[in-house]
Enzyme design. Structure first.
Site, PDB file in Angstrom:
ATOM      1  N   GLU A  52      11.138  -1.158  17.294  1.00 51.28           N
ATOM      2  CA  GLU A  52      10.995  -1.833  16.014  1.00 51.28           C
ATOM      3  C   GLU A  52      11.833  -1.096  14.980  1.00 51.28           C
ATOM      4  O   GLU A  52      11.667   0.107  14.801  1.00 51.28           O
ATOM      5  CB  GLU A  52       9.536  -1.699  15.555  1.00 51.28           C
ATOM      6  CG  GLU A  52       8.668  -2.856  15.830  1.00 51.28           C
ATOM      7  CD  GLU A  52       7.286  -2.679  15.205  1.00 51.28           C
ATOM      8  OE1 GLU A  52       6.647  -1.637  15.402  1.00 51.28           O
ATOM      9  OE2 GLU A  52       6.839  -3.622  14.544  1.00 51.28           O
TER      10      GLU A  52
ATOM     11  N   GLU B 230      -3.802  -4.790  17.108  1.00 49.33           N
ATOM     12  CA  GLU B 230      -2.628  -5.565  16.691  1.00 49.33           C
ATOM     13  C   GLU B 230      -1.529  -4.534  16.490  1.00 49.33           C
ATOM     14  O   GLU B 230      -1.540  -3.799  15.515  1.00 49.33           O
ATOM     15  CB  GLU B 230      -2.966  -6.346  15.418  1.00 49.33           C
ATOM     16  CG  GLU B 230      -2.094  -7.567  15.225  1.00 49.33           C
ATOM     17  CD  GLU B 230      -0.925  -7.252  14.326  1.00 49.33           C
ATOM     18  OE1 GLU B 230       0.141  -6.868  14.880  1.00 49.33           O
ATOM     19  OE2 GLU B 230      -1.065  -7.381  13.113  1.00 49.33           O
ATOM     20  N   LEU B 231      -0.617  -4.460  17.465  1.00 49.99           N
ATOM     21  CA  LEU B 231       0.307  -3.321  17.530  1.00 49.99           C
ATOM     22  C   LEU B 231       1.732  -3.740  17.191  1.00 49.99           C
ATOM     23  O   LEU B 231       1.960  -4.748  16.529  1.00 49.99           O
ATOM     24  CB  LEU B 231       0.188  -2.689  18.918  1.00 49.99           C
ATOM     25  CG  LEU B 231      -1.259  -2.346  19.320  1.00 49.99           C
ATOM     26  CD1 LEU B 231      -1.330  -1.820  20.748  1.00 49.99           C
ATOM     27  CD2 LEU B 231      -1.885  -1.342  18.367  1.00 49.99           C
TER      28      LEU B 231
ATOM     29  N   TRP C 258      -0.021   0.382   6.331  1.00 53.03           N
ATOM     30  CA  TRP C 258       0.417   0.354   4.929  1.00 53.03           C
ATOM     31  C   TRP C 258       1.266  -0.873   4.598  1.00 53.03           C
ATOM     32  O   TRP C 258       1.528  -1.151   3.446  1.00 53.03           O
ATOM     33  CB  TRP C 258       1.233   1.629   4.619  1.00 53.03           C
ATOM     34  CG  TRP C 258       2.319   1.865   5.628  1.00 53.03           C
ATOM     35  CD1 TRP C 258       2.242   2.691   6.711  1.00 53.03           C
ATOM     36  CD2 TRP C 258       3.610   1.238   5.685  1.00 53.03           C
ATOM     37  NE1 TRP C 258       3.406   2.610   7.439  1.00 53.03           N
ATOM     38  CE2 TRP C 258       4.264   1.727   6.840  1.00 53.03           C
ATOM     39  CE3 TRP C 258       4.279   0.316   4.878  1.00 53.03           C
ATOM     40  CZ2 TRP C 258       5.549   1.326   7.213  1.00 53.03           C
ATOM     41  CZ3 TRP C 258       5.558  -0.088   5.251  1.00 53.03           C
ATOM     42  CH2 TRP C 258       6.171   0.407   6.398  1.00 53.03           C
TER      43      TRP C 258
ATOM     44  N   GLY D 143      -1.536  -1.323  13.735  1.00 52.00           N
ATOM     45  CA  GLY D 143      -0.618  -0.212  13.515  1.00 52.00           C
ATOM     46  C   GLY D 143       0.321  -0.082  14.698  1.00 52.00           C
ATOM     47  O   GLY D 143       0.558  -1.057  15.428  1.00 52.00           O
ATOM     48  N   SER D 144       0.807   1.127  14.913  1.00 54.60           N
ATOM     49  CA  SER D 144       1.818   1.315  15.964  1.00 54.60           C
ATOM     50  C   SER D 144       1.185   1.285  17.354  1.00 54.60           C
ATOM     51  O   SER D 144       0.004   1.627  17.524  1.00 54.60           O
ATOM     52  CB  SER D 144       2.515   2.650  15.754  1.00 54.60           C
ATOM     53  OG  SER D 144       1.572   3.698  15.846  1.00 54.60           O
TER      54      SER D 144
ATOM     55  N   LYS E 124     -10.870   2.729   7.481  1.00 45.75           N
ATOM     56  CA  LYS E 124      -9.963   3.820   7.085  1.00 45.75           C
ATOM     57  C   LYS E 124      -8.609   3.186   6.799  1.00 45.75           C
ATOM     58  O   LYS E 124      -7.895   2.781   7.709  1.00 45.75           O
ATOM     59  CB  LYS E 124      -9.824   4.878   8.179  1.00 45.75           C
ATOM     60  CG  LYS E 124      -9.143   6.142   7.609  1.00 45.75           C
ATOM     61  CD  LYS E 124      -8.324   6.904   8.604  1.00 45.75           C
ATOM     62  CE  LYS E 124      -6.983   6.298   8.875  1.00 45.75           C
ATOM     63  NZ  LYS E 124      -6.056   6.248   7.713  1.00 45.75           N
ATOM     64  N   PRO E 125      -8.251   3.071   5.515  1.00 44.46           N
ATOM     65  CA  PRO E 125      -6.946   2.475   5.195  1.00 44.46           C
ATOM     66  C   PRO E 125      -5.830   3.479   5.438  1.00 44.46           C
ATOM     67  O   PRO E 125      -6.077   4.671   5.607  1.00 44.46           O
ATOM     68  CB  PRO E 125      -7.074   2.146   3.705  1.00 44.46           C
ATOM     69  CG  PRO E 125      -8.059   3.136   3.173  1.00 44.46           C
ATOM     70  CD  PRO E 125      -8.991   3.486   4.304  1.00 44.46           C
ATOM     71  N   ALA E 126      -4.599   2.988   5.434  1.00 47.07           N
ATOM     72  CA  ALA E 126      -3.439   3.867   5.642  1.00 47.07           C
ATOM     73  C   ALA E 126      -3.321   4.866   4.492  1.00 47.07           C
ATOM     74  O   ALA E 126      -3.622   4.538   3.339  1.00 47.07           O
ATOM     75  CB  ALA E 126      -2.168   3.030   5.741  1.00 47.07           C
TER      76      ALA E 126
ATOM     77  N   CYS F 117       5.368  -6.395  11.257  1.00 41.67           N
ATOM     78  CA  CYS F 117       5.366  -6.289  12.725  1.00 41.67           C
ATOM     79  C   CYS F 117       5.850  -7.573  13.386  1.00 41.67           C
ATOM     80  O   CYS F 117       6.187  -7.569  14.555  1.00 41.67           O
ATOM     81  CB  CYS F 117       3.983  -5.906  13.224  1.00 41.67           C
ATOM     82  SG  CYS F 117       2.707  -6.929  12.531  1.00 41.67           S
TER      83      CYS F 117
END
Ligand code: ADP
Length: 498
Positions: free
Chosen positions: A397, A266-267, A164, A244-245, A188-190, A300
């Site tokens: 984070e 990509e975390l 998001w 995402g996470s 699939k978007p947030a 991030c």
């Protein structure tokens, strides 16, 4: 003039505000009518209700993408490039309305939202061109009567799952290279920010991108695992690209093992931002403000640990705190706002916990530290001094407008501290000592290093991390490789007739 411009933008906004998912070229609701609300984090008001899709819809989208792949991959790269250029032009034309929508669902200031929309469009433009330069190879043969040819082919159906915090540019950064390479996509978007994704799909449709090539399946947080399971286990899906996470990345990686899918992850990150005593201090202060407070600290790659060398620590802390106190907090659609709301209550709770934990371990509050009067999801830009490695900010984070300042003595100490994390996404340092620039750049275990510069992302540069920050790269010619399979042809029997 101002009113008529706003009226145009507002009509455009309404036409791009979609409340159905986009599957196989059609706008569809969930069969049983299940929906979830998308709210504006600044006001708490509901903007739209979108379909809460599940397993069946995800399957339909994957199958549609599988069918579309057959003809999309056959197009000339130049023809795919034309579709992408048209998509890019439409995103640029509608940038104001897209920015308004993005800011409404995500909270970031309008100017930042517009910047994101345009940088997202730049991804599409860049890959429209790069798709035409996916060159193969011929390799000197190992057999006299044979030739060795390396071809590059699209991997197939790609599943993309996005976060998001950058609801527009994270999508184009995946979808544009995938489409350029000849892949088709199910996105699939947030759940917090599906509207930018749907608006991008509306423009892709207007650009004439054929049915099934780009699908958007919206789902609530409750349904995300169900949709995610289809996307990571269906044999037609050949690659999963996730931002995402780290926690969710690990789940998706495990699930993808069942069918050995290609993965780009990509975390999370926990970026060190180092200021050596040779630094141009005002420049370092500006850089740290930009890196830390852009998107209210919800990026991030944003500075999470600001390390300042002893000799300049006090001066830096003073200049930095002064600037942070002057940041203008408020709803993203108001003029001059620099820091918007956080995305949800969980984000506010985490920020508070990180501050409490730091103070309990001896950190000094230099400014901020509490809720902001603009509303329940607003938080005061905060600076903490005298930070130490035992604090949660050092390991996790923060994802909010909290800057922790750590004091260090020398280069060896700070490189050790900077690398003392499971993450390895972005790092930054400010120095005017050329030898130090190369020593430190090489010692940092990170995928990206900003040296005297805080803004790393560009369509033409490789974005991504090492360690638990991920696998693969987005952007640049390296980024398109993630959507390509290598096929080796050995062409034998070429000896001349006897
Ligand atoms: P953040 O912590 O930034 O919200 P998340 O990793 O939780 O990041 O979410 C990033 C994306 O992953 C979102 O689109 C979210 O819906 C999705 N997601 C979360 N859990 C799952 C899951 N189990 N399977 C598939 N997608 C998921």
């Amino acid at each position: 003039m101002k009113t008529s411009v706003s009226a145009v933008v507002s009509a455009d906004y309404e036409s791009l505000l979609r409340s159905e998912s986009y599957i196989d070229g059609a706008w569809v609701a969930q069969e049983a009518g299940r929906r979830f609300a998308v709210t504006n984090p600044a006001s708490g008001l509901v903007i739209a209700h979108v379909p809460d899709m599940g397993r069946d819809e995800a399957l339909r989208a994957v199958e549609a993408a599988g069918r579309a792949f057959v003809s999309w991959r056959q197009l000339l790269a130049r023809e795919r490039g034309r579709y992408l250029r048209r998509w890019n032009e439409l995103i640029v034309t509608h940038a104001d309305a897209l920015a308004a929508l993005l800011s409404a669902e995500q909270g970031k200031p309008l100017a930042e939202a517009r910047g994101e929309v345009l940088s997202g469009a730049a991804n599409v433009e860049w890959f429209a061109e790069e798709g035409q330069r996916i060159y193969g190879d011929t390799i000197p043969t190992h057999k006299a009567d044979a030739r060795v040819i390396v071809m590059k082919e699209p991997v197939g159906v790609v599943a993309a799952i996005t976060p998001w915090n950058f609801p527009s540019s994270m999508i184009t950064r995946k979808v544009a290279p995938a489409l350029a390479a000849g892949c088709t996509v199910v996105l699939k978007p947030a759940e917090d920010t599906p509207l930018s994704a749907l608006a991008l799909a509306a423009l892709a449709q207007e650009a004439g991108i054929p049915a099934g090539v780009f699908n958007v399946v919206t789902a609530s947080l409750t349904s995300a695992p169900e949709v995610g399971e289809v996307l990571t286990t269906h044999p037609l899906v050949r690659k999963v690209s996730f931002t995402g996470s780290t926690e969710v990345g690990k789940i998706l990686m495990r699930q993808s093992a069942s069918t050995i899918k290609r993965l780009s992850l990509e975390l999370g990150g926990n970026a060190p931002f180092i200021i050596f005593d040779s630094a141009d201090l005002p420049r370092a202060v500006e850089g740290a403000i930009g890196s830390k407070f852009r998107n209210a600290g919800q990026t991030c790659i944003c500075a999470n640990r600001i390390y300042v060398q002893d000799r300049v620590y006090d001066e830096f802390a003073r200049l930095f705190t002064e600037k942070v106190k002057a940041l203008h907090v408020g709803p993203g659609d108001q003029p001059g706002v620099q820091v918007g709301p956080l995305i949800n209550q969980a984000a506010i709770d985490k920020v508070k916990q990180h501050i409490q934990d730091a103070q309990a371990h001896g950190a000094k509050l230099l400014c901020g530290g509490g809720s902001h009067e603009a509303g329940p999801l607003f938080f005061q830009p905060t600076v903490l001094g005298d930070m130490a490695s035992v604090m949660r900010v050092s390991r996790e984070e923060t994802f909010g407008p909290v800057a922790g300042l750590f004091r260090f003595r020398d280069e060896a100490e700070v490189t050790r501290l900077a690398n003392d994390t499971a993450y390895g996404l972005a790092a930054y340092f400010y120095s005017r000592d050329l030898g130090q620039v190369f020593r430190v750049a090489e010692a940092l275990e990170y995928g990206m290093v900003g040296i005297n510069e805080p803004l790393l992302a560009a369509a033409s540069a490789p974005f991504g991390g090492v360690k638990e920050s991920g696998i693969g790269r987005e952007g640049s010619h390296y980024g398109i490789n993630d959507f390509i399979n290598i096929k080796y042809l050995l062409v034998g029997g070429l000896s001349s007739p006897a």
